[in-house]
Design a protein around this motif. Structure first.
Motif, short mmCIF file in Angstrom:
data_model
loop_
_atom_site.label_atom_id
_atom_site.label_comp_id
_atom_site.label_asym_id
_atom_site.label_seq_id
_atom_site.Cartn_x
_atom_site.Cartn_y
_atom_site.Cartn_z
N SER A 245 1.05 -1.16 -0.21
CA SER A 245 0.32 0.15 0.26
C SER A 245 1.24 1.13 -0.16
O SER A 245 0.64 2.18 -0.57
CB SER A 245 -1.43 -0.03 1.49
OG SER A 245 -1.40 -1.51 1.37
N LEU A 246 1.66 1.59 0.87
CA LEU A 246 2.51 2.49 0.59
C LEU A 246 3.48 2.11 -0.94
O LEU A 246 3.28 3.51 -1.12
CB LEU A 246 4.02 2.27 1.80
CG LEU A 246 4.82 3.72 1.74
CD1 LEU A 246 3.81 4.88 2.20
CD2 LEU A 246 5.50 3.09 3.03
N ILE B 11 -2.81 11.88 10.70
CA ILE B 11 -1.91 11.31 10.31
C ILE B 11 -2.44 9.29 9.80
O ILE B 11 -2.97 8.86 10.92
CB ILE B 11 -0.33 10.94 10.55
CG1 ILE B 11 0.33 10.64 10.06
CG2 ILE B 11 -0.29 10.30 12.07
CD1 ILE B 11 1.61 10.78 10.43
N CYS B 12 -2.02 8.78 8.55
CA CYS B 12 -2.11 7.73 8.59
C CYS B 12 -0.86 6.97 8.39
O CYS B 12 0.67 7.71 8.72
CB CYS B 12 -3.17 7.62 6.74
SG CYS B 12 -4.20 7.89 6.85
N CYS B 13 -1.32 5.23 8.00
CA CYS B 13 -0.10 4.30 8.16
C CYS B 13 -0.70 3.70 7.48
O CYS B 13 -1.44 3.41 7.37
CB CYS B 13 0.05 3.96 9.77
SG CYS B 13 -0.77 2.99 10.66
N ILE C 43 3.31 10.37 4.43
CA ILE C 43 4.77 9.87 3.22
C ILE C 43 5.91 10.91 3.47
O ILE C 43 6.94 9.83 3.06
CB ILE C 43 4.13 9.92 1.74
CG1 ILE C 43 2.98 9.51 1.26
CG2 ILE C 43 5.58 10.09 0.89
CD1 ILE C 43 2.92 9.56 0.17
N ASN C 44 6.01 11.99 4.38
CA ASN C 44 6.96 12.50 4.76
C ASN C 44 7.10 12.38 5.81
O ASN C 44 8.56 12.82 6.38
CB ASN C 44 6.18 14.24 4.86
CG ASN C 44 5.30 14.59 3.39
OD1 ASN C 44 6.54 14.55 1.89
ND2 ASN C 44 4.89 15.35 2.84
N THR C 45 6.94 11.44 6.51
CA THR C 45 7.20 11.02 7.60
C THR C 45 8.57 9.90 8.22
O THR C 45 8.79 8.96 6.85
CB THR C 45 6.77 9.66 8.48
OG1 THR C 45 5.13 10.79 9.12
CG2 THR C 45 6.86 9.50 9.45
N LYS C 46 9.72 11.06 8.26
CA LYS C 46 11.03 10.14 8.16
C LYS C 46 11.50 9.35 9.24
O LYS C 46 10.82 9.77 9.97
CB LYS C 46 11.80 11.25 7.69
CG LYS C 46 12.17 12.35 6.86
CD LYS C 46 12.50 11.57 5.28
CE LYS C 46 11.93 12.08 4.30
NZ LYS C 46 10.55 11.44 3.46
#
Ligand code: 13P
Ligand code: SF4
Length: 304
Positions: free
Chosen positions: A43-44, A127-129, A301-304
């Motif tokens: 999914s990611l 936020i999603c995951c 998506i932007n989570t590092k």
């Protein structure tokens, strides 16, 4: 592949090129759909590819939340779903109204929503995951207490792997959640040299038996990095095709032949041809919902 399917495969590829369309498929899709796609992934990976593509049309072969995520991220593109009936039962286990109520009851703590959810639920989430980044997403939040929806097993996995208090939502995948310790032990006895790799949607007692817990594409990477050459896969049987193609020298066993998601098997080659020819099965998200949902997906998506 039959001659008919091979002809159809080439006709679709030509039409996709002529219409500047990209075909994305999930790792659980039928083998002939995986083989047709420009990208087959978890999914990611599907979200990242949808966000980055310069194609005019995205054909999303998977279940509805995957096509909706592409539509959320790409308002200027046409997103087509070859079989619009393909849903995810887990995604239907939470509504935006119930989620907002629960968040209020818990004093407004951040809501982390698994991408296996509707656009309307994403829109009321912080936020999603996905299964690939859940631990990273939970750790990235400053709050010590969060609410995760809809998958209780994914939330328990996140709680066990972060120092945080994770409030559960009583949702689950009817197929992964049904996997039993007995089935895993039987498969381990039948294949004593194999490592057991499980998806975090499995129940905690099954995850305790796993050598590694991974998203679907995480399993493909794990098998490549591992020195083992046999693996039991605690996930939907469609992954066997994707992982065997990536690592033909290794052997993969499904933990159970029963672990099949019927919605993931609904896409046919002819459906893809039809939707590209007629521009049917278009998926759109109402703009006020889309903007809020996009914030939650982009934060992920932007989570590092
Ligand atoms: P992945 O994101 O790991 O591919 O999982 C999606 C899914 O629906 C699992 O059941
Ligand atoms: Fe949903 Fe489970 Fe199917 Fe994944 S396998 S799409 S979680 S029902």
């Amino acid at each position: 592949m039959t001659t008919k399917n091979s002809t159809l495969h080439h006709q679709i590829r030509n039409l996709a090129k002529a219409k500047k369309a990209i075909i994305l498929a999930h790792n659980y899709q039928p083998a002939q759909i995986q083989d047709l796609a420009d990208l087959c992934g978890d999914s990611l990976e599907m979200s990242i590819k949808a966000a980055a593509t310069d194609a005019d049309i995205i054909v999303c072969c998977g279940v509805r939340f995957m096509a909706e995520t592409a539509a959320i991220l790409c308002p200027d593109k046409i997103v087509l779903m070859p079989n619009p009936d393909a849903g995810c039962p887990m995604a239907d286990m939470v509504t935006p109204q119930a989620l907002v109520r629960r968040k209020e009851e818990l004093g407004g703590i951040p809501v982390i929503t698994y991408v296996n959810s509707s656009a309307a639920v994403k829109a009321v989430s912080d936020i999603c995951c996905t299964s690939a980044n859940v631990v990273k997403v939970v750790n990235a939040l400053t709050a010590d207490e969060v609410l995760m929806t809809p998958d209780r097993n994914l939330a328990l996995y996140a709680a066990a792997n972060t120092g945080k208090k994770v409030h559960l939502w009583e949702g689950y995948c009817p197929f992964h959640n049904d996997l039993s310790v007995d089935a895993v032990n039987a498969s381990k006895s039948a294949h004593p040299k194999a490592l057991f790799v499980a998806h975090p949607e499995c129940p905690p007692d099954v995850l305790e038996l796993a050598d590694s817990i991974q998203s679907t594409s995480g399993m493909i990477r794990f098998a490549g990095d591992s020195s083992a050459d046999q693996f039991i896969l605690g996930t939907e049987t469609g992954l066997i095709h994707a992982i065997s193609k990536a690592h033909p020298e290794k052997t993969f066993f499904p933990v159970s032949d029963q672990l099949v998601c019927p919605d993931m098997k609904k896409t046919r080659l002819q459906d893809i041809m039809n939707c590209l020819e007629n521009m049917s099965g278009q998926v759109t998200v109402e703009e006020t919902i889309r903007i809020k949902a996009m914030n939650a997906v982009k934060k992920m998506i932007n989570t590092k």
